[in-house]
Every structure is written in structure tokens, then in C-alpha cells.
Motif scaffolding. Structure first.
Motif, PDB file in Angstrom:
ATOM      1  N   LYS A 128       0.846  -1.201   0.000  1.00  0.00           N
ATOM      2  CA  LYS A 128       0.000   0.000   0.000  1.00  0.00           C
ATOM      3  C   LYS A 128       0.883   1.254   0.000  1.00  0.00           C
ATOM      4  O   LYS A 128       0.632   2.205  -0.742  1.00  0.00           O
ATOM      5  N   PHE A 129       1.931   1.249   0.809  1.00  0.00           N
ATOM      6  CA  PHE A 129       2.847   2.373   0.872  1.00  0.00           C
ATOM      7  C   PHE A 129       3.515   2.604  -0.489  1.00  0.00           C
ATOM      8  O   PHE A 129       3.598   3.727  -0.976  1.00  0.00           O
ATOM      9  N   LEU A 134       4.474   5.688  -5.306  1.00  0.00           N
ATOM     10  CA  LEU A 134       4.711   5.694  -6.745  1.00  0.00           C
ATOM     11  C   LEU A 134       3.557   6.322  -7.522  1.00  0.00           C
ATOM     12  O   LEU A 134       3.602   6.389  -8.746  1.00  0.00           O
ATOM     13  N   GLY A 135       2.539   6.772  -6.791  1.00  0.00           N
ATOM     14  CA  GLY A 135       1.413   7.437  -7.430  1.00  0.00           C
ATOM     15  C   GLY A 135       0.487   6.490  -8.163  1.00  0.00           C
ATOM     16  O   GLY A 135      -0.207   6.897  -9.086  1.00  0.00           O
ATOM     17  N   ARG A 136       0.458   5.256  -7.796  1.00  0.00           N
ATOM     18  CA  ARG A 136      -0.399   4.280  -8.479  1.00  0.00           C
ATOM     19  C   ARG A 136      -1.729   4.086  -7.772  1.00  0.00           C
ATOM     20  O   ARG A 136      -2.510   3.246  -8.166  1.00  0.00           O
ATOM     21  N   GLU A 137      -1.955   4.846  -6.727  1.00  0.00           N
ATOM     22  CA  GLU A 137      -3.211   4.700  -6.014  1.00  0.00           C
ATOM     23  C   GLU A 137      -3.759   6.090  -5.758  1.00  0.00           C
ATOM     24  O   GLU A 137      -3.119   6.948  -5.169  1.00  0.00           O
ATOM     25  N   GLY A 143      -6.348   2.297  -8.863  1.00  0.00           N
ATOM     26  CA  GLY A 143      -5.000   2.654  -9.307  1.00  0.00           C
ATOM     27  C   GLY A 143      -5.041   3.263 -10.692  1.00  0.00           C
ATOM     28  O   GLY A 143      -5.908   2.973 -11.501  1.00  0.00           O
ATOM     29  N   ARG A 144      -4.116   4.161 -10.981  1.00  0.00           N
ATOM     30  CA  ARG A 144      -4.028   4.697 -12.347  1.00  0.00           C
ATOM     31  C   ARG A 144      -2.758   4.167 -12.979  1.00  0.00           C
ATOM     32  O   ARG A 144      -1.767   3.926 -12.304  1.00  0.00           O
TER      33      ARG A 144
END
Length: 146
Positions: A128-129, A134-137, A143-144
Motif C-alpha cells: 500500500k505504501f 509511486l502514485g499508483r493509487e 489505481g491509475r
């Protein structure tokens, strides 16, 4: 001791429900050593599980109690004691059985399972962290892709 008295005592200690309502003796002489049995059982029983540091102590106590029970039972089986002494031994055997039942009901802490659960929780938090870092959530939880 008469034969029928000996058989009566043996039947009493081997009865399935012999420990119902029986008290754990305050103290008992096991292998020549005085043990505060009731205090020991209640100290261990206060916890629902046996901590790893206490496991060996509890197993050793159970082994010694089983050995002592067998020796006392053999004295009754031999029949070379008075009926009064036989009654005393039978009462102590039932008390030992009661203590053994209490100790057998305790569950050892399964350290391996506990470690697996902890590791899975740590891995989930780490993933989760990383996703957040990484900006995926995004805030909505989806997620993007980059």
C-alpha cells in the motif's frame, strides 16, 4: 486392604467423571520434591495459551504428574497398604488428574502461524505504501496506470 476395597478404589480413580467436582491439591510431593500444584496450575491457567518460554516447564510438569499418578496407582494395585492409605492415594490421584486436565486444556501459542499472519500484514502495508509513493493509487482507491 481387602480385594474388594482395592477394586473399589481402582474403579474410583479410573472412572471417566472422577475429576468432576474434584479439587486440585494445594501441594503434592512429586519425585521427592514438594510442588505447590494449585498455585502452579492457576498461574499457568490464568493465560489462555502457553507462552513459548513456559511450554517446556508445563510439559515437564505434566510428565512428572503422569509419572507420579502411575506410581500412586501401582501402590493401590499392589494392595500392600491399608485401606485408609489407599483412600488417601486415590484422592490424590483424582487431584492429579484434575490438574492434568486443566493443563491439557491450554493451547500452546502457535508462533509459526502468528509470524505468518504478521508477515502478511506487513507485506500488505508495504505494498500500500509503495503504491501511494509511486502514485499508483488515487484517493478513490483505484489505481491509475502510467
Amino acid at each position: 486392604m481387602k480385594e474388594f476395597e482395592r477394586k473399589q478404589l481402582l474403579e474410583r480413580v479410573n472412572r471417566e467423571a472422577a475429576t468432576v467436582g474434584a479439587d486440585i491439591p494445594d501441594a503434592i510431593d512429586v519425585q521427592g520434591e514438594e510442588i505447590d500444584l494449585r498455585d502452579f496450575v492457576f498461574e499457568i491457567k490464568r493465560r489462555d495459551t502457553i507462552p513459548s518460554g513456559e511450554r517446556e516447564r508445563v510439559e515437564r510438569a505434566k510428565k512428572n504428574l503422569r509419572r507420579e499418578r502411575l506410581q500412586r496407582l501401582q501402590r493401590i494395585e499392589d494392595g500392600e497398604i491399608s485401606y485408609e492409605k489407599g483412600e488417601e492415594l486415590a484422592e490424590s490421584i483424582v487431584g492429579i488428574d484434575r490438574a492434568l486436565n486443566a493443563l491439557e486444556q491450554l493451547r500452546p501459542v502457535d508462533l509459526e502461524q502468528e509470524a505468518d499472519v504478521q508477515e502478511a500484514a506487513d507485506r500488505k502495508r508495504w505494498m500500500k505504501f509503495l503504491k501511494q509513493a509511486l502514485g499508483r493509487e488515487d484517493a478513490g482507491g483505484s489505481g491509475r496506470r502510467l
